[in-house]
Write an enzyme that holds these catalytic residues in place. Structure first.
Site, PDB file in Angstrom:
ATOM      1  N   ILE A 266       0.316   3.981  -3.844  1.00 22.16           N
ATOM      2  CA  ILE A 266       0.874   5.167  -4.499  1.00 22.16           C
ATOM      3  C   ILE A 266      -0.080   5.664  -5.600  1.00 22.16           C
ATOM      4  CG2 ILE A 266       2.908   6.142  -5.633  1.00 22.16           C
ATOM      5  CD1 ILE A 266       4.495   3.709  -4.458  1.00 22.16           C
TER       6      ILE A 266
ATOM      7  N   SER B 246      -6.196  -6.890  -7.007  1.00 22.57           N
ATOM      8  CA  SER B 246      -5.512  -8.035  -6.392  1.00 22.57           C
ATOM      9  C   SER B 246      -4.855  -7.626  -5.087  1.00 22.57           C
ATOM     10  CB  SER B 246      -4.477  -8.620  -7.358  1.00 22.57           C
ATOM     11  OG  SER B 246      -3.537  -7.633  -7.725  1.00 22.57           O
TER      12      SER B 246
ATOM     13  N   PHE C 181       1.476   1.840 -12.532  1.00 23.88           N
ATOM     14  CA  PHE C 181       1.815   1.359 -11.192  1.00 23.88           C
ATOM     15  C   PHE C 181       1.570  -0.146 -11.040  1.00 23.88           C
ATOM     16  CE2 PHE C 181       0.380   5.773 -10.284  1.00 23.88           C
ATOM     17  CZ  PHE C 181       1.473   6.246  -9.579  1.00 23.88           C
TER      18      PHE C 181
ATOM     19  N   SER D 275      12.117   1.291  -8.925  1.00 18.78           N
ATOM     20  CA  SER D 275      12.422   1.251  -7.490  1.00 18.78           C
ATOM     21  C   SER D 275      13.922   1.379  -7.264  1.00 18.78           C
ATOM     22  CB  SER D 275      11.946  -0.103  -6.957  1.00 18.78           C
ATOM     23  OG  SER D 275      12.491  -0.343  -5.692  1.00 18.78           O
TER      24      SER D 275
ATOM     25  N   TYR E 130      11.682  -9.758  -7.594  1.00 20.69           N
ATOM     26  CA  TYR E 130      10.973  -8.468  -7.687  1.00 20.69           C
ATOM     27  C   TYR E 130      11.884  -7.427  -8.335  1.00 20.69           C
ATOM     28  CZ  TYR E 130       9.241  -3.876  -6.362  1.00 20.69           C
ATOM     29  OH  TYR E 130       8.848  -2.560  -6.392  1.00 20.69           O
TER      30      TYR E 130
ATOM     31  N   LYS F 147      11.742  -5.385 -12.125  1.00 22.59           N
ATOM     32  CA  LYS F 147      11.830  -3.934 -12.374  1.00 22.59           C
ATOM     33  C   LYS F 147      12.965  -3.625 -13.352  1.00 22.59           C
ATOM     34  CE  LYS F 147       8.472  -2.460  -9.836  1.00 22.59           C
ATOM     35  NZ  LYS F 147       7.275  -1.904 -10.460  1.00 22.59           N
TER      36      LYS F 147
ATOM     37  N   TYR G 204      11.610   4.996  -7.103  1.00 25.03           N
ATOM     38  CA  TYR G 204      11.175   5.457  -5.784  1.00 25.03           C
ATOM     39  C   TYR G 204      12.114   4.911  -4.714  1.00 25.03           C
ATOM     40  CZ  TYR G 204       6.627   5.139  -8.288  1.00 25.03           C
ATOM     41  OH  TYR G 204       5.608   5.186  -9.198  1.00 25.03           O
TER      42      TYR G 204
ATOM     43  N   ASN H 296      11.786   5.063  -0.359  1.00 29.49           N
ATOM     44  CA  ASN H 296      10.853   4.339   0.529  1.00 29.49           C
ATOM     45  C   ASN H 296       9.586   5.148   0.794  1.00 29.49           C
ATOM     46  OD1 ASN H 296      13.602   3.191   0.899  1.00 29.49           O
ATOM     47  ND2 ASN H 296      12.506   1.832   2.270  1.00 29.49           N
TER      48      ASN H 296
ATOM     49  N   ARG I  65      17.823  -8.933   8.200  1.00 23.27           N
ATOM     50  CA  ARG I  65      16.952  -9.598   7.226  1.00 23.27           C
ATOM     51  C   ARG I  65      17.793  -9.899   5.988  1.00 23.27           C
ATOM     52  NH1 ARG I  65      11.656  -6.240   5.417  1.00 23.27           N
ATOM     53  NH2 ARG I  65      13.272  -4.875   4.578  1.00 23.27           N
ATOM     54  N   PRO I  66      17.761 -11.169   5.514  1.00 24.41           N
ATOM     55  CA  PRO I  66      18.605 -11.509   4.354  1.00 24.41           C
ATOM     56  C   PRO I  66      18.309 -10.582   3.178  1.00 24.41           C
ATOM     57  CG  PRO I  66      17.587 -13.483   5.278  1.00 24.41           C
ATOM     58  CD  PRO I  66      16.971 -12.316   5.992  1.00 24.41           C
ATOM     59  N   GLY I  67      19.365 -10.139   2.528  1.00 26.42           N
ATOM     60  CA  GLY I  67      19.195  -9.302   1.333  1.00 26.42           C
ATOM     61  C   GLY I  67      19.136  -7.816   1.636  1.00 26.42           C
TER      62      GLY I  67
HETATM   63  P1  NAD Z   1       0.089  -1.534  -4.344  1.00 28.99           P
HETATM   64  O1  NAD Z   1       0.122  -3.017  -4.283  1.00 28.99           O
HETATM   65  O2  NAD Z   1      -0.571  -0.795  -3.238  1.00 28.99           O
HETATM   66  O3  NAD Z   1      -0.547  -1.058  -5.718  1.00 28.99           O
HETATM   67  C1  NAD Z   1      -0.432  -1.794  -6.910  1.00 28.99           C
HETATM   68  C2  NAD Z   1      -1.832  -1.891  -7.510  1.00 28.99           C
HETATM   69  O4  NAD Z   1      -1.754  -2.617  -8.727  1.00 28.99           O
HETATM   70  C3  NAD Z   1      -2.799  -2.649  -6.592  1.00 28.99           C
HETATM   71  O5  NAD Z   1      -3.977  -1.872  -6.467  1.00 28.99           O
HETATM   72  C4  NAD Z   1      -3.070  -3.954  -7.339  1.00 28.99           C
HETATM   73  O6  NAD Z   1      -4.376  -4.434  -7.111  1.00 28.99           O
HETATM   74  C5  NAD Z   1      -2.839  -3.538  -8.779  1.00 28.99           C
HETATM   75  N1  NAD Z   1      -2.396  -4.603  -9.672  1.00 28.99           N
HETATM   76  C6  NAD Z   1      -1.419  -5.533  -9.461  1.00 28.99           C
HETATM   77  N2  NAD Z   1      -1.283  -6.302 -10.544  1.00 28.99           N
HETATM   78  C7  NAD Z   1      -2.176  -5.876 -11.464  1.00 28.99           C
HETATM   79  C8  NAD Z   1      -2.507  -6.279 -12.784  1.00 28.99           C
HETATM   80  N3  NAD Z   1      -1.888  -7.298 -13.362  1.00 28.99           N
HETATM   81  N4  NAD Z   1      -3.474  -5.611 -13.433  1.00 28.99           N
HETATM   82  C9  NAD Z   1      -4.125  -4.558 -12.842  1.00 28.99           C
HETATM   83  N5  NAD Z   1      -3.853  -4.141 -11.605  1.00 28.99           N
HETATM   84  C10 NAD Z   1      -2.887  -4.789 -10.917  1.00 28.99           C
HETATM   85  O7  NAD Z   1       1.598  -1.040  -4.512  1.00 28.99           O
HETATM   86  P2  NAD Z   1       2.199   0.430  -4.412  1.00 28.99           P
HETATM   87  O8  NAD Z   1       2.989   0.511  -3.171  1.00 28.99           O
HETATM   88  O9  NAD Z   1       1.154   1.428  -4.701  1.00 28.99           O
HETATM   89  O10 NAD Z   1       3.236   0.362  -5.614  1.00 28.99           O
HETATM   90  C11 NAD Z   1       2.910   0.824  -6.914  1.00 28.99           C
HETATM   91  C12 NAD Z   1       4.068   0.549  -7.839  1.00 28.99           C
HETATM   92  O11 NAD Z   1       5.237   1.179  -7.309  1.00 28.99           O
HETATM   93  C13 NAD Z   1       4.421  -0.927  -7.988  1.00 28.99           C
HETATM   94  O12 NAD Z   1       4.787  -1.155  -9.330  1.00 28.99           O
HETATM   95  C14 NAD Z   1       5.612  -1.105  -7.073  1.00 28.99           C
HETATM   96  O13 NAD Z   1       6.452  -2.144  -7.494  1.00 28.99           O
HETATM   97  C15 NAD Z   1       6.304   0.241  -7.202  1.00 28.99           C
HETATM   98  N6  NAD Z   1       7.118   0.567  -6.029  1.00 28.99           N
HETATM   99  C16 NAD Z   1       6.570   0.542  -4.798  1.00 28.99           C
HETATM  100  C17 NAD Z   1       7.349   0.820  -3.687  1.00 28.99           C
HETATM  101  C18 NAD Z   1       6.781   0.746  -2.289  1.00 28.99           C
HETATM  102  O14 NAD Z   1       7.561   0.620  -1.335  1.00 28.99           O
HETATM  103  N7  NAD Z   1       5.472   0.858  -2.098  1.00 28.99           N
HETATM  104  C19 NAD Z   1       8.709   1.139  -3.854  1.00 28.99           C
HETATM  105  C20 NAD Z   1       9.230   1.190  -5.148  1.00 28.99           C
HETATM  106  C21 NAD Z   1       8.413   0.887  -6.239  1.00 28.99           C
HETATM  107  N1  UDP Z   2      12.873  -3.132   9.021  1.00 29.29           N
HETATM  108  C1  UDP Z   2      12.870  -3.590  10.323  1.00 29.29           C
HETATM  109  N2  UDP Z   2      11.772  -4.269  10.759  1.00 29.29           N
HETATM  110  C2  UDP Z   2      10.684  -4.502   9.965  1.00 29.29           C
HETATM  111  C3  UDP Z   2      10.704  -4.017   8.638  1.00 29.29           C
HETATM  112  C4  UDP Z   2      11.834  -3.340   8.190  1.00 29.29           C
HETATM  113  O1  UDP Z   2      13.830  -3.394  11.071  1.00 29.29           O
HETATM  114  O2  UDP Z   2       9.722  -5.141  10.413  1.00 29.29           O
HETATM  115  C5  UDP Z   2      14.052  -2.358   8.552  1.00 29.29           C
HETATM  116  C6  UDP Z   2      14.767  -2.980   7.363  1.00 29.29           C
HETATM  117  O3  UDP Z   2      15.750  -3.888   7.786  1.00 29.29           O
HETATM  118  C7  UDP Z   2      15.344  -1.729   6.683  1.00 29.29           C
HETATM  119  C8  UDP Z   2      14.318  -0.623   6.988  1.00 29.29           C
HETATM  120  O4  UDP Z   2      13.580  -1.099   8.112  1.00 29.29           O
HETATM  121  O5  UDP Z   2      16.568  -1.346   7.304  1.00 29.29           O
HETATM  122  C9  UDP Z   2      13.348  -0.366   5.842  1.00 29.29           C
HETATM  123  O6  UDP Z   2      12.767  -1.609   5.463  1.00 29.29           O
HETATM  124  P1  UDP Z   2      11.608  -1.669   4.359  1.00 29.29           P
HETATM  125  O7  UDP Z   2      11.253  -3.116   4.182  1.00 29.29           O
HETATM  126  O8  UDP Z   2      10.523  -0.725   4.726  1.00 29.29           O
HETATM  127  O9  UDP Z   2      12.308  -1.066   3.059  1.00 29.29           O
HETATM  128  P2  UDP Z   2      13.514  -1.652   2.164  1.00 29.29           P
HETATM  129  O10 UDP Z   2      14.432  -2.455   3.054  1.00 29.29           O
HETATM  130  O11 UDP Z   2      12.882  -2.476   1.114  1.00 29.29           O
HETATM  131  O12 UDP Z   2      14.202  -0.439   1.641  1.00 29.29           O
END
Ligand code: NAD
Ligand code: UDP
Length: 353
Positions: free
Chosen positions: A14, A36, A82, A126, A150, A154, A178, A180, A293-295
């Site tokens: 993102i 990382s 982020f 999130s 996780y 948050k 956010y 998905n 999937r659990p959860g």
């Molecule tokens: P991502 O893993 O692609 O990006 C996170 C970046 O942070 C990576 O480049 C990683 O190298 C860097 N990073 C991690 N720990 C660090 C640290 N201690 N110092 C410096 N850099 C560090 O993840 P993303 O999907 O881009 O998500 C960005 C943010 O959005 C995260 O905080 C995540 O929890 C949140 N978020 C993501 C989603 C999703 O589905 N992708 C959904 C909701 C919230």
């Molecule tokens: N899902 C699935 N197979 C996978 C990954 C996800 O059926 O390999 C389903 C999951 O059960 C959910 C939806 O896809 O209903 C979105 O899952 P994701 O992990 O992308 O997002 P989150 O559940 O964290 O919102």
């Protein structure tokens, strides 16, 4: 004069798309990442798309000396935070890493910002903080609950930000929840590059479409949803990126703090998402039903009214467009950024250099 924004986690999925948006809007961007979960090769892709340069600093947000040096020297006006770890299952097996990276990382950043008088922050939260929603669409005032480390990380950060803003009215904080994120930049040059087996549906489907994985397991077909599979609110990563720009702009115009959902307001089932991807890639995607999937929750999609009112922002792209862009990215970069050895040799500054 253009504002300067520090983007932590800028090389991630993102973060990288948001950097594109910020640069295109004329912001000066200082990007920080410890790589990382990302690759330095992202930098040259961002620059190539935008025709603009950005400074990329390799550092950890928990590195106080590196952060202080950066904040002292760069004239930063605002921060988009982020950086963090995001894999739910991994957080269950390694909770301390998640609290250290996400909670202690955010605390270190906030301390450093406080010290240097920088009090505009956009934070990546999130929809996971809603736990199992009691009703959908989910509004920002819905009860919060979490089921894994996780999510807890948050929620703790959100609470920390609330306490900070309460103690010091100078802080202007946008908390963005956010739904998905999916899709990729329309150029096919930037996208999600998960390490190992993808946890999320869209990158998993993309890898099955590419032939990198044999079959998608659909987790549950007995949910109380129209086709029995889970309903989620997939949002195009570029819409999400624009949401950050809108949030930042608000922080420069108004005092105070706000929390908004960033989603589309539409629920899409797993089967509908797979069908949309099949249309995008032009061939069937092998899938089988497996147990829940659990959860996992049955249905989670956003109420988007607050973002529309406060930010004048709404998502513009639909799931079909997300799949087209995700497929373009995946098929042009089958091994993600590992395909671009020459680009990954771009120099990356360290705070000392
Ligand atoms: P991502 O893993 O692609 O990006 C996170 C970046 O942070 C990576 O480049 C990683 O190298 C860097 N990073 C991690 N720990 C660090 C640290 N201690 N110092 C410096 N850099 C560090 O993840 P993303 O999907 O881009 O998500 C960005 C943010 O959005 C995260 O905080 C995540 O929890 C949140 N978020 C993501 C989603 C999703 O589905 N992708 C959904 C909701 C919230
Ligand atoms: N899902 C699935 N197979 C996978 C990954 C996800 O059926 O390999 C389903 C999951 O059960 C959910 C939806 O896809 O209903 C979105 O899952 P994701 O992990 O992308 O997002 P989150 O559940 O964290 O919102």
């Amino acid at each position: 004069m253009a504002h300067t924004v520090l983007v932590t986690g800028a090389a991630g999925y993102i973060g990288s798309h948001t950097c594109v948006c910020l640069l295109e809007a004329g912001w000066r961007v200082i990007a920080l990442d410890n790589f990382s979960n990302s690759s330095p090769a992202v930098l040259s892709r961002i620059e190539e798309i935008t025709g603009r340069t950005l400074a990329m600093i390799e550092a950890d947000v928990r590195d106080h000396a590196a952060l202080s040096q950066l904040l002292q020297s760069e004239g930063i006006d605002a921060v988009v935070h982020f950086a963090g770890l995001k894999a739910v299952a991994e957080s269950v097996s390694r909770p301390l890493e998640y609290f250290d990276n996400n909670v202690a990382g955010s605390l270190a950043l906030l301390r450093a910002l406080n010290l240097h008088g920088i009090r505009r922050l956009v934070f990546s939260s999130s929809a996971t903080v809603y736990g199992e929603p009691q009703s959908v669409p989910v509004t920002e005032t819905a009860p919060l609950s979490v089921t894994n480390p996780y999510g807890r990380s948050k929620l703790i950060i959100e609470q920390m930000l609330g306490d900070l803003a309460h103690a010091d009215a100078e802080w202007r904080i946008a908390t963005l929840r956010y739904f998905n994120p999916a899709g990729a930049h329309e150029s096919g040059r930037l996208g999600e590059d998960p390490r190992g087996i993808p946890n999320n549906l869209m990158p998993y489907v993309a890898q099955v479409a590419l032939g990198r994985r044999p079959c998608l397991s659909i987790f549950g077909n007995d949910y109380p949803t129209p086709d029995g599979t889970g309903l989620r609110d997939y949002i195009h990563v570029m819409d999400l990126a624009r949401g950050h720009l809108a949030a930042l702009n608000r922080l420069f115009r108004h005092s105070g703090c706000f929390t908004v959902n960033l989603g589309t307001g539409q629920g899409t089932s797993v089967l509908q998402a797979v069908q949309a991807f099949e249309a995008a890639c032009g061939h069937p995607i092998a899938r089988r039903f497996s147990s829940r999937r659990p959860g996992d929750v049955a249905a989670c999609y956003a109420s988007c009214e607050a973002a529309e009112t406060l930010l004048d922002w709404r998502a513009e792209k639909n799931v079909a467009q997300m799949c087209v862009d995700q497929w373009r990215w995946q098929s042009l970069n089958p091994d993600g950024y590992r395909d671009c050895a020459s680009a990954s040799q771009q120099p990356v500054a360290t705070p000392q250099s």
